[in-house]
Scaffold this motif. Structure first.
Motif, PDB file in Angstrom:
ATOM      1  N   LEU A  90       0.750  -1.210  -0.012  1.00 39.15           N
ATOM      2  CA  LEU A  90       0.011   0.054  -0.094  1.00 39.15           C
ATOM      3  C   LEU A  90       0.894   1.270   0.087  1.00 39.15           C
ATOM      4  O   LEU A  90       0.396   2.037  -0.681  1.00 39.15           O
ATOM      5  N   ILE A  91       1.863   1.254   0.892  1.00 37.94           N
ATOM      6  CA  ILE A  91       2.803   2.389   0.818  1.00 37.94           C
ATOM      7  C   ILE A  91       3.403   2.621  -0.439  1.00 37.94           C
ATOM      8  O   ILE A  91       3.368   3.585  -0.942  1.00 37.94           O
ATOM      9  N   ARG A  92       4.021   1.663  -0.985  1.00 39.93           N
ATOM     10  CA  ARG A  92       4.722   1.904  -2.381  1.00 39.93           C
ATOM     11  C   ARG A  92       3.725   1.989  -3.246  1.00 39.93           C
ATOM     12  O   ARG A  92       3.925   2.967  -4.377  1.00 39.93           O
ATOM     13  N   HIS A  93       2.294   1.640  -3.507  1.00 35.97           N
ATOM     14  CA  HIS A  93       1.403   1.921  -4.549  1.00 35.97           C
ATOM     15  C   HIS A  93       0.991   3.584  -4.421  1.00 35.97           C
ATOM     16  O   HIS A  93       0.865   4.282  -5.175  1.00 35.97           O
TER      17      HIS A  93
ATOM     18  N   LEU B 111      -2.501  -3.889   9.956  1.00 39.23           N
ATOM     19  CA  LEU B 111      -1.624  -3.403   8.859  1.00 39.23           C
ATOM     20  C   LEU B 111      -2.084  -1.996   8.164  1.00 39.23           C
ATOM     21  O   LEU B 111      -1.100  -1.332   7.734  1.00 39.23           O
ATOM     22  N   LEU B 112      -3.441  -1.892   8.145  1.00 31.52           N
ATOM     23  CA  LEU B 112      -3.785  -0.409   7.470  1.00 31.52           C
ATOM     24  C   LEU B 112      -3.417   0.700   8.554  1.00 31.52           C
ATOM     25  O   LEU B 112      -2.667   1.711   7.950  1.00 31.52           O
TER      26      LEU B 112
ATOM     27  N   ARG C 200      -1.016   3.640   7.292  1.00 27.82           N
ATOM     28  CA  ARG C 200      -1.362   4.927   7.166  1.00 27.82           C
ATOM     29  C   ARG C 200      -0.515   5.721   8.014  1.00 27.82           C
ATOM     30  O   ARG C 200       0.021   7.141   7.724  1.00 27.82           O
ATOM     31  N   ALA C 201       0.058   5.437   9.074  1.00 30.16           N
ATOM     32  CA  ALA C 201       1.031   6.094  10.046  1.00 30.16           C
ATOM     33  C   ALA C 201       2.103   6.335   9.052  1.00 30.16           C
ATOM     34  O   ALA C 201       2.917   7.520   9.065  1.00 30.16           O
TER      35      ALA C 201
ATOM     36  N   ARG D  66       3.851   9.816   7.875  1.00 31.36           N
ATOM     37  CA  ARG D  66       5.176  10.091   8.135  1.00 31.36           C
ATOM     38  C   ARG D  66       5.857  10.752   6.920  1.00 31.36           C
ATOM     39  O   ARG D  66       6.605  11.613   7.056  1.00 31.36           O
ATOM     40  N   LEU D  67       5.581  10.149   5.859  1.00 31.00           N
ATOM     41  CA  LEU D  67       6.248  10.536   4.696  1.00 31.00           C
ATOM     42  C   LEU D  67       5.635  11.798   3.683  1.00 31.00           C
ATOM     43  O   LEU D  67       6.260  12.240   2.814  1.00 31.00           O
TER      44      LEU D  67
END
Length: 184
Positions: A111-114, A148-149, A153-154, A158-159
């Motif tokens: 999810l983060i990469r996407h 996981l979500l 989200r965190a 942060r990014l």
């Protein structure tokens, strides 16, 4: 009908109000009754032929939206695909994972990469709460979809990722533990 533990009358009233409001929102005639230790609800649904024949508008609501889901059960993965399809999200923007242990354990990172790859798009993400996986050694483990979500989200926060993300968690509550709780 589904057997559930007895509830207070306040909880029953609140549950009934929520369900009837949901039925009103989707314009269905729903009957909801609470009988001691039993909850019954009935709602009409479109027959497959009615569903297939209704006019679909592609590219309207779903422009710039990704539908991403995860479930460890094959039937539920098919249902997730149908949900995203019903939202008019094009097939090439629907990703449903969960067929393998790796897809389940790596879902948060995916999810983060996407979201970082498509920061200008919106993402509707539906995760099963109880992802049951079997590792190579044959050990069964349960992964929490909501955890996981939350971690994803965190990390996106942060990014400072600008992607718009709607996170939803669903649970059929049909694990062996859940069913034994209902049968008490």
């Amino acid at each position: 009908s589904l057997s559930i533990p007895p509830q207070s009358s306040q909880n029953v009233d609140t549950s009934k109000t929520v369900m009837l409001s949901a039925a009103e929102t989707i314009a269905t005639d729903t009957d909801v009754r609470f009988i001691p230790s039993t909850f019954k609800t009935a709602s009409p649904v479109l027959s497959p032929s009615m569903h297939d024949n209704r006019k679909r508008k592609r590219g309207g609501f779903a422009t710039g939206i990704w539908g991403i889901g995860i479930d460890d059960a094959a039937l539920q993965r098919l249902m997730l695909k149908r949900i995203f399809d019903a939202l008019d999200i094009p097939n090439e923007r629907i990703i449903v994972l969960g067929a393998t242990e790796a897809e389940c354990t790596d879902f948060g990172d995916f999810l983060i990469r996407h979201a970082l790859k498509y920061p200008d798009d919106a993402h509707i993400i539906i995760a099963d709460e109880n992802l049951d996986v079997t590792s190579v050694g044959g050990i069964r483990t349960r992964i929490s979809g909501s955890i996981l979500l939350e971690k994803a989200r965190a990390e996106l926060t942060r990014l400072q990722c600008p992607a718009r993300v709607l996170l939803l968690v669903r649970s059929a509550n049909d694990s062996v533990d859940d069913i034994s709780t209902y049968m008490r």
